[in-house]
Design a protein around this motif. Structure first.
Motif, PDB file in Angstrom:
ATOM      1  N   THR A 114       0.851  -1.198   0.000  1.00  0.00           N
ATOM      2  CA  THR A 114       0.000   0.000   0.000  1.00  0.00           C
ATOM      3  C   THR A 114       0.881   1.240   0.000  1.00  0.00           C
ATOM      4  O   THR A 114       2.056   1.194   0.392  1.00  0.00           O
ATOM      5  CB  THR A 114      -0.906   0.039   1.248  1.00  0.00           C
ATOM      6  OG1 THR A 114      -0.099   0.254   2.414  1.00  0.00           O
ATOM      7  CG2 THR A 114      -1.704  -1.245   1.404  1.00  0.00           C
ATOM      8  N   LEU A 115       0.305   2.358  -0.414  1.00  0.00           N
ATOM      9  CA  LEU A 115       1.049   3.617  -0.423  1.00  0.00           C
ATOM     10  C   LEU A 115       1.456   4.019   0.987  1.00  0.00           C
ATOM     11  O   LEU A 115       2.553   4.552   1.195  1.00  0.00           O
ATOM     12  CB  LEU A 115       0.200   4.716  -1.065  1.00  0.00           C
ATOM     13  CG  LEU A 115      -0.078   4.558  -2.567  1.00  0.00           C
ATOM     14  CD1 LEU A 115      -1.032   5.646  -3.045  1.00  0.00           C
ATOM     15  CD2 LEU A 115       1.214   4.596  -3.370  1.00  0.00           C
ATOM     16  N   GLU A 116       0.603   3.761   1.962  1.00  0.00           N
ATOM     17  CA  GLU A 116       0.912   4.128   3.338  1.00  0.00           C
ATOM     18  C   GLU A 116       2.075   3.298   3.866  1.00  0.00           C
ATOM     19  O   GLU A 116       3.021   3.826   4.454  1.00  0.00           O
ATOM     20  CB  GLU A 116      -0.327   3.950   4.226  1.00  0.00           C
ATOM     21  CG  GLU A 116      -0.132   4.428   5.661  1.00  0.00           C
ATOM     22  CD  GLU A 116       0.175   5.910   5.761  1.00  0.00           C
ATOM     23  OE1 GLU A 116       0.932   6.293   6.685  1.00  0.00           O
ATOM     24  OE2 GLU A 116      -0.314   6.688   4.911  1.00  0.00           O
ATOM     25  N   ARG A 117       2.026   1.995   3.671  1.00  0.00           N
ATOM     26  CA  ARG A 117       3.113   1.126   4.138  1.00  0.00           C
ATOM     27  C   ARG A 117       4.417   1.417   3.406  1.00  0.00           C
ATOM     28  O   ARG A 117       5.504   1.287   3.968  1.00  0.00           O
ATOM     29  CB  ARG A 117       2.727  -0.348   3.946  1.00  0.00           C
ATOM     30  CG  ARG A 117       1.679  -0.854   4.925  1.00  0.00           C
ATOM     31  CD  ARG A 117       1.197  -2.244   4.561  1.00  0.00           C
ATOM     32  NE  ARG A 117       0.282  -2.780   5.558  1.00  0.00           N
ATOM     33  CZ  ARG A 117      -0.486  -3.851   5.379  1.00  0.00           C
ATOM     34  NH1 ARG A 117      -0.461  -4.486   4.208  1.00  0.00           N
ATOM     35  NH2 ARG A 117      -1.285  -4.278   6.339  1.00  0.00           N
ATOM     36  N   ALA A 118       4.301   1.821   2.130  1.00  0.00           N
ATOM     37  CA  ALA A 118       5.495   2.091   1.325  1.00  0.00           C
ATOM     38  C   ALA A 118       6.248   3.330   1.779  1.00  0.00           C
ATOM     39  O   ALA A 118       7.344   3.606   1.286  1.00  0.00           O
ATOM     40  CB  ALA A 118       5.117   2.215  -0.151  1.00  0.00           C
ATOM     41  N   LYS A 119       5.680   4.077   2.719  1.00  0.00           N
ATOM     42  CA  LYS A 119       6.418   5.204   3.290  1.00  0.00           C
ATOM     43  C   LYS A 119       7.537   4.726   4.208  1.00  0.00           C
ATOM     44  O   LYS A 119       8.535   5.435   4.394  1.00  0.00           O
ATOM     45  CB  LYS A 119       5.472   6.103   4.088  1.00  0.00           C
ATOM     46  CG  LYS A 119       4.439   6.841   3.248  1.00  0.00           C
ATOM     47  CD  LYS A 119       3.495   7.635   4.136  1.00  0.00           C
ATOM     48  CE  LYS A 119       2.406   8.338   3.330  1.00  0.00           C
ATOM     49  NZ  LYS A 119       1.455   9.055   4.223  1.00  0.00           N
ATOM     50  N   THR A 122       9.890  -0.996   1.671  1.00  0.00           N
ATOM     51  CA  THR A 122       9.873  -1.090   0.212  1.00  0.00           C
ATOM     52  C   THR A 122       9.185  -2.378  -0.210  1.00  0.00           C
ATOM     53  O   THR A 122       9.366  -3.420   0.432  1.00  0.00           O
ATOM     54  CB  THR A 122      11.301  -1.030  -0.346  1.00  0.00           C
ATOM     55  OG1 THR A 122      11.830   0.283  -0.117  1.00  0.00           O
ATOM     56  CG2 THR A 122      11.340  -1.310  -1.836  1.00  0.00           C
ATOM     57  N   THR A 164      -5.196  -4.712   6.005  1.00  0.00           N
ATOM     58  CA  THR A 164      -5.749  -3.695   5.119  1.00  0.00           C
ATOM     59  C   THR A 164      -7.256  -3.539   5.346  1.00  0.00           C
ATOM     60  O   THR A 164      -7.803  -2.456   5.146  1.00  0.00           O
ATOM     61  CB  THR A 164      -5.479  -4.040   3.647  1.00  0.00           C
ATOM     62  OG1 THR A 164      -5.867  -5.390   3.389  1.00  0.00           O
ATOM     63  CG2 THR A 164      -4.013  -3.855   3.309  1.00  0.00           C
TER      64      THR A 164
END
Length: 271
Positions: A114-119, A122, A164
Motif C-alpha cells: 500500500t502507499l501508506e506502508r510504502a512510506k 519497500t 488492510t
C-alpha cells in the motif's frame, strides 16, 4: 518489467556519476558492500518473517512444519539465492517493526503493498493479487446483498487489527461500528455467532470460512478492493530490491509461480 528495471538502473548510474565530484559520494562498490543481498549471501541464511496462521499462504502442518504458498515462494527464493531459509513466526503487527529493525530480511506473508506502508518499507512487484471479500452473518445480515449496505448505523463489522481490512473499514464504512480483534478466527466466530454483521478478509480465506460455517454464514466473493501481495524489504537497498525483482520475473517466466498457484488455489478458485 525488464524495461522498468533497466530505466531505474540507468537513472541510478546517472545519479551516481553526477555526484562523482564529491569525495563523499557513494560508489557502486559502497552500495554493494552495504546491501543486504551481499550480507545474506555471505551469512548463508535468508531470514523471512511470517505469521503462520494464514492458510493456505502460510501455516503449520501436523508436525509443526511451516507449509503453504508463501513458504514455497520463500524456499524457492532461498534456493535461487543459494542460501538456507530460516522462517521466523511472529504476530502480524510485529512484522513491519521487525523488518525495519533488521531482525528479519524480508516479509513474505500475504502482505499487501500500500502507499501508506510504502512510506516506511519497500515493496517488490506483486506475486499474487486478490481483494477484500465479505463473510456475512446468516442471522444478523440476512438482507445484505451488497457490501455498501454495511455502511449503516447498527451494523457491526469485525476486522483483524493491522490488516488492510482494518485500514479500509474506517474509510469505507464510517457509519458502522468497527470491532477489532487480534486473531482472524475471533472475527469469524463473531460473525458465525451473530454478534457481528460481517468480517472482511481476502477472497480465499472468506471462501474457506464460509465452507466451514455454511449454516451460520454467507459469503460475498466479489472483491471490493485491490490487494497486491508483495515481498517487503527495508528501505534504501537498491541491489537487494533489483535482485528480488529479477527473481519474481524469472519464476513468472519459467512457470514456477503458476505451478505453485495451481497447487494451492486451483481447487479453491477453480482456476
Amino acid at each position: 518489467m525488464v524495461r522498468f528495471i533497466r530505466i531505474v538502473s540507468l537513472a541510478f548510474v546517472a545519479l551516481t556519476m553526477c555526484c562523482g565530484t564529491s569525495s563523499a559520494a557513494a560508489t557502486p562498490f559502497d552500495i554493494y558492500e552495504g546491501s543486504n543481498l551481499r550480507k545474506i549471501v555471505e551469512r548463508g541464511t535468508l531470514v523471512v518473517g511470517m505469521e503462520l496462521k494464514f492458510w493456505p499462504f502460510e501455516y503449520v502442518d501436523e508436525q509443526g512444519k511451516p507449509v503453504g504458498f508463501d513458504v514455497e515462494i520463500a524456499q524457492t527464493l532461498a534456493d535461487r539465492l543459494g542460501v538456507k531459509l530460516e522462517i521466523k513466526d511472529m504476530e502480524w503487527t510485529g512484522l513491519i517493526p521487525a523488518l525495519s529493525a533488521g531482525k528479519i530480511d524480508l516479509i513474505i506473508s500475504g502482505i499487501t503493498g500500500t502507499l501508506e506502508r510504502a512510506k516506511s518499507i519497500t515493496f517488490t512487484s506483486p506475486y499474487f493479487t486478490t481483494g477484500l471479500c465479505t463473510l456475512l452473518s446468516a442471522r444478523k445480515a440476512a438482507d445484505v446483498t451488497d457490501v455498501g449496505q454495511l455502511n449503516a448505523p447498527g451494523r457491526v463489522l469485525a476486522v483483524k487489527t493491522g490488516t488492510t481490512a482494518d485500514l479500509v473499514a474506517g474509510k469505507r464504512f464510517p457509519k458502522a461500528t468497527i470491532n477489532r480483534y487480534k486473531e482472524e478466527t475471533a472475527c469469524v466466530q463473531e460473525v458465525a455467532a451473530g454478534r457481528a454483521d460481517a468480517f472482511f478478509y481476502d477472497q480465499i480465506s472468506i471462501a474457506k470460512h464460509h465452507k466451514q460455517n455454511p449454516e451460520t454464514t454467507k459469503a460475498l466473493l466479489t472483491p471490493f478492493t485491490y490487494e497486491p501481495y508483495c515481498i517487503a524489504l527495508q528501505k534504501g537497498d537498491f541491489d537487494w530490491w533489483q535482485w528480488l525483482e529479477m527473481y519474481l520475473a524469472t519464476i513468472k517466466a519459467d512457470g514456477t509461480l503458476e505451478t505453485l498457484r495451481a497447487k494451492y488455489f486451483k481447487d479453491i478458485l477453480g482456476k
